[in-house]
Write an enzyme that holds these catalytic residues in place. Structure first.
Site, PDB file in Angstrom:
ATOM      1  N   CYS A   2      28.605  43.841  44.681  1.00 33.31           N
ATOM      2  CA  CYS A   2      29.664  45.069  44.547  1.00 33.31           C
ATOM      3  C   CYS A   2      29.443  46.074  45.469  1.00 33.31           C
ATOM      4  CB  CYS A   2      29.473  45.249  42.939  1.00 33.31           C
ATOM      5  SG  CYS A   2      29.390  44.153  41.684  1.00 33.31           S
ATOM      6  N   ARG A  27      32.616  44.348  49.969  1.00 30.53           N
ATOM      7  CA  ARG A  27      31.448  43.831  49.131  1.00 30.53           C
ATOM      8  C   ARG A  27      32.130  43.129  47.952  1.00 30.53           C
ATOM      9  NH1 ARG A  27      26.696  46.361  50.597  1.00 30.53           N
ATOM     10  NH2 ARG A  27      25.784  45.903  48.638  1.00 30.53           N
ATOM     11  N   TRP A  73      32.551  42.230  42.499  1.00 27.87           N
ATOM     12  CA  TRP A  73      32.605  40.886  42.768  1.00 27.87           C
ATOM     13  C   TRP A  73      31.950  40.253  41.514  1.00 27.87           C
ATOM     14  CZ3 TRP A  73      28.939  36.959  42.693  1.00 27.87           C
ATOM     15  CH2 TRP A  73      29.312  35.784  43.310  1.00 27.87           C
ATOM     16  N   ASN A  99      25.797  47.702  40.737  1.00 28.43           N
ATOM     17  CA  ASN A  99      25.705  46.367  41.308  1.00 28.43           C
ATOM     18  C   ASN A  99      24.414  45.793  41.336  1.00 28.43           C
ATOM     19  OD1 ASN A  99      25.835  44.673  43.672  1.00 28.43           O
ATOM     20  ND2 ASN A  99      25.084  46.058  45.098  1.00 28.43           N
ATOM     21  N   GLY A 100      24.359  44.410  40.779  1.00 24.98           N
ATOM     22  CA  GLY A 100      23.259  43.472  40.577  1.00 24.98           C
ATOM     23  C   GLY A 100      23.313  42.760  39.194  1.00 24.98           C
ATOM     24  N   GLU A 486      28.736  25.674  61.905  1.00 22.53           N
ATOM     25  CA  GLU A 486      29.387  26.958  62.011  1.00 22.53           C
ATOM     26  C   GLU A 486      30.899  27.041  62.110  1.00 22.53           C
ATOM     27  OE1 GLU A 486      28.222  29.895  60.764  1.00 22.53           O
ATOM     28  OE2 GLU A 486      29.650  31.214  61.793  1.00 22.53           O
ATOM     29  N   LYS A 490      33.498  28.353  59.105  1.00 19.57           N
ATOM     30  CA  LYS A 490      34.552  29.316  59.288  1.00 19.57           C
ATOM     31  C   LYS A 490      35.644  29.059  58.788  1.00 19.57           C
ATOM     32  CE  LYS A 490      32.485  32.093  59.861  1.00 19.57           C
ATOM     33  NZ  LYS A 490      31.072  32.438  59.990  1.00 19.57           N
ATOM     34  N   GLU A 493      36.013  28.729  54.925  1.00 17.39           N
ATOM     35  CA  GLU A 493      35.767  30.190  54.204  1.00 17.39           C
ATOM     36  C   GLU A 493      36.896  30.992  54.042  1.00 17.39           C
ATOM     37  OE1 GLU A 493      32.643  32.783  54.887  1.00 17.39           O
ATOM     38  OE2 GLU A 493      32.776  32.194  56.887  1.00 17.39           O
ATOM     39  N   HIS A 509      27.478   6.937  60.757  1.00 17.51           N
ATOM     40  CA  HIS A 509      26.865   6.506  59.389  1.00 17.51           C
ATOM     41  C   HIS A 509      27.526   7.147  58.387  1.00 17.51           C
ATOM     42  CE1 HIS A 509      23.363   5.197  61.944  1.00 17.51           C
ATOM     43  NE2 HIS A 509      23.696   6.463  62.774  1.00 17.51           N
ATOM     44  N   LYS A 608      30.633  40.283  51.213  1.00 17.14           N
ATOM     45  CA  LYS A 608      30.060  40.270  52.306  1.00 17.14           C
ATOM     46  C   LYS A 608      28.482  39.955  52.029  1.00 17.14           C
ATOM     47  CE  LYS A 608      29.666  40.940  56.655  1.00 17.14           C
ATOM     48  NZ  LYS A 608      30.183  39.497  57.558  1.00 17.14           N
TER      49      LYS A 608
HETATM   50  O1  M6R Z   1      23.877  38.850  55.372  1.00 18.71           O
HETATM   51  P1  M6R Z   1      23.351  37.804  55.483  1.00 18.71           P
HETATM   52  O2  M6R Z   1      23.381  37.185  56.929  1.00 18.71           O
HETATM   53  O3  M6R Z   1      21.853  37.470  54.816  1.00 18.71           O
HETATM   54  O4  M6R Z   1      24.242  36.727  54.852  1.00 18.71           O
HETATM   55  C1  M6R Z   1      24.045  35.225  54.651  1.00 18.71           C
HETATM   56  C2  M6R Z   1      25.483  34.597  54.217  1.00 18.71           C
HETATM   57  O5  M6R Z   1      25.978  34.953  53.124  1.00 18.71           O
HETATM   58  C3  M6R Z   1      26.484  34.910  55.254  1.00 18.71           C
HETATM   59  O6  M6R Z   1      26.072  34.351  56.589  1.00 18.71           O
HETATM   60  C4  M6R Z   1      27.746  33.979  54.800  1.00 18.71           C
HETATM   61  O7  M6R Z   1      27.786  32.717  55.275  1.00 18.71           O
HETATM   62  C5  M6R Z   1      28.746  34.441  55.997  1.00 18.71           C
HETATM   63  N1  M6R Z   1      29.516  35.767  55.450  1.00 18.71           N
HETATM   64  C6  M6R Z   1      29.682  33.423  56.431  1.00 18.71           C
HETATM   65  O8  M6R Z   1      30.664  33.714  57.335  1.00 18.71           O
END
Ligand code: M6R
Length: 613
Positions: A2, A27, A73, A99-100, A486, A490, A493, A509, A608
């Site tokens: 959050c 966030r 969040w 937050n937590g 990766e 992308k 998500e 496989h 994030k």
């Molecule tokens: O802040 P971090 O790099 O530790 O975050 C890890 C993941 O949450 C982050 O890389 C997430 O998978 C990406 N936002 C995806 O695009």
């Protein structure tokens, strides 16, 4: 997960708080709320975006120079108006933003219910604010003592700010596991989960550490450690290295697009002071004290989550190729729970953009407890991971606000390339000639990325053809297999299309069964030693009527004649190819998501920084 923001000073709080919440919205964005403390306390909460809260509250002309704001969040309780923060205690003595996660909230709630407390929301946070109030009233204590005692009963993580209606001219802030920054102005203080809401008012900041508690008035503040017997700590004021224009969209439609386009610059910032092609040198100052241990290490373990984990996979190949040190990569979330074998001689590299990912932090603590040397690769200066590690390298990518990581990945890989080269050069695994060649090639990467970015319109045209796909497969070999993963992440998500990233040879496989005339297969196939093999993989896909979108090296006629679409990237050393080949994949996901009407910067269910386990 959050975002929290607080203000105490001589200005009207509302505009500062709402602007701060808009900056922190990355966030968490399922609901938002605000509390302004004046004669009494006015609280407004709304499910949805901060703009919806603003539309609700703006016309009410809220006056008051102390306030709290929160963008959520959801962890406990669905996103709705009631579960949104701030939460008020039953007798309206305390207001909190948090937050937590309070892990023992069920037990605490039961105890409070037995003592007559009633709850409106399903949140753990409402339990905490009532616990503080209960202790305050029962013990006839001051607010600071009540907060401190309540926190001593809490198991979990928090970054929180609390106001007390009996002690109006102060805010109380505390942190354990969730970030909190205090901005110090002229007779005013700002509090926030990160520095972005603060930077336009002051560059003087205090980063709270775990177990810190601050009591903040308009004219001064005090700081203490919740665990120590010593009452006061000296606050260390640091200078914020952040400019407002770095957190604006600067004419781009989305932060993600801006951040994709920033990559030539952000990689140059990663190089700055480190890569010196003019004198054929490389220096990683942040590893100075641990480099001797690293170059002689028997084993390196990389821990990370999400995109950072994919960068870690590239790192594994790099360190093994150039440093010749056995390297393993693990999801931090798995590593921390499986009682891994860790030797004191191990080097652990933690990678994180935010520096706040809860699982990565917990994995670091585990590795440290077993005596390993832990270093970090991190973007956010002053965040928890650089503080928890024994050395490290900042990526200096600048703030990444789009939830989908883009420049974080390329700058992390850039650091890993430099680390691997440094290790190999120092331990003799690579020779001067190769080292010099890599330095030169690496220094050319930003310009090469710029040329790929010029193909944006062309990639947009390809994206338009596949925007309605329901599945996609990404394939690559060697260094390009993590890039395939990766690329798939992308697409998933931000556009909600199911996608898988696979090592190309593994296709046979299993995943090959998925291929038909509706399945776009994105194959990353630049020229390297397994080029012939990946050409075979393309033929296997075509033989099953699959659609091939290939990322190839400039001038590749072989694959061009087989694939349905090709995107060319400039030639480079194979080990550096992830830095180039990921760019078209980022753009492809971006355009598809935009065309599908998805909220690119704030994809559903995501946040994030994942500061919860
Ligand atoms: O802040 P971090 O790099 O530790 O975050 C890890 C993941 O949450 C982050 O890389 C997430 O998978 C990406 N936002 C995806 O695009």
């Amino acid at each position: 997960m959050c975002g929290i923001v607080g203000y105490i000073g001589n200005k009207q709080a509302y505009n500062i708080l709402i602007k701060g919440l808009k900056r922190l919205e990355y966030r968490g964005y399922d609901s938002a709320g605000i509390a302004i403390i004046n004669q009494g306390c006015k609280i407004f909460k709304k499910q949805g975006k901060v703009s919806e809260l603003d539309a609700l509250v703006k016309s009410k002309n809220l006056h008051g120079t102390i306030g709290l704001g929160h963008t959520r969040w959801a962890t406990h309780g669905e996103p709705n108006d009631t579960n949104a923060h701030p939460h008020e205690s039953m007798h309206k003595k305390f207001i909190i933003i948090h937050n937590g996660i309070i892990e023992n909230y069920t037990r605490l709630k039961k105890r409070l219910e037995d003592r007559g407390y009633k709850f409106k929301s399903d949140t753990d946070t409402e339990v905490l604010v009532n616990l503080i109030e209960y202790i305050y009233i029962k013990g006839k204590l001051d607010a600071e003592t009540a907060v401190r005692l309540a926190l001593s009963k809490v198991v979990g993580a928090y970054g929180l700010v609390i106001a007390c209606t009996d002690e109006k001219d102060k805010l109380i802030a505390a942190r354990k596991g969730s970030p909190l920054v205090i901005g110090v102005g002229e007779q005013e203080y700002f509090l926030a989960s990160d520095a972005t809401p603060i930077v336009e008012y002051t560059k003087s900041v205090i980063y709270l550490h775990d177990d810190d508690m601050a009591v903040i008035g308009r004219n001064g503040m005090s700081l203490r450690n919740l665990k120590s017997t010593k009452i006061h700590k000296k606050p260390i004021i640091q200078k914020l290295e952040l400019d407002v224009d770095k957190i604006e969209k600067n004419g781009f439609a989305h932060y993600m697009l801006k951040e994709i386009h920033e990559q030539p610059r952000s990689i140059k910032d990663t190089f700055r002071g480190r890569l010196r092609p003019d004198v054929n040198a490389l220096k990683l100052g942040g590893l100075h004290y641990v480099m001797k241990d690293i170059i002689h290490a028997k084993r390196i373990i990389i821990i990370a989550c999400g995109t950072s984990y994919h960068a870690g996979l590239v790192g594994e190949f790099l360190i093994e190729e150039f440093g010749r040190i056995p390297t393993e990569v693990e999801y931090a979330s798995e590593f921390r729970y499986r009682d891994p074998i860790i030797y004191e001689s191990d080097i652990v590299i933690a990678i994180s953009q935010s520096g706040e990912t809860a699982d990565t932090l917990a994995a670091i603590e585990l590795a440290k407890s077993k005596g390993a040397t832990v270093v970090g690769i991190c973007n956010v200066v002053g965040s928890s991971i650089p503080r928890a590690t024994m050395g490290g390298v900042y990526t200096h990518a600048g703030p990444e606000i789009g939830v989908a990581s883009t420049k974080a990945f390329t700058t992390q890989v850039t650091v890993l390339i430099m680390m691997a080269m440094e290790i190999g050069y120092k331990n003799g695994a690579i020779k001067e000639e190769q080292y010099s060649k890599l330095i030169k090639e690496l220094s050319l990467i930003p310009e090469k990325i710029s040329t790929i970015l010029k193909q944006g319109d062309y990639i947009k045209e390809i994206s338009a053809i596949y925007k309605d796909a329901t599945n996609a497969l990404y394939l690559g070999r060697g260094y390009l297999y993590p890039v395939a993963m990766e690329g798939a992440l992308k697409l998933k998500e931000i556009s909600y299309i199911h996608a898988e990233g696979y090592p190309a040879a593994e296709m046979k496989h299993g995943p090959i069964a998925l291929i038909d005339e509706n399945m776009p297969v994105i194959i990353i196939a630049t020229k390297d030693k397994s080029y012939e093999k990946i050409v075979n993989n393309i033929q296997e896909v075509k033989a099953r009527k699959g659609i091939v979108i290939a990322i190839v090296t400039e001038g590749d006629n072989t694959i061009s004649s087989m694939a349905d679409h090709v995107v060319e990237v400039p030639d480079t050393e194979f080990a550096l190819a992830p830095l180039l080949t990921v760019i078209p994949l980022q753009l492809f996901s971006y355009y598809i998501a935009v065309m599908r009407g998805c909220n690119v910067d704030q994809p559903r269910n995501l946040a994030k920084s994942v500061t919860v386990e």
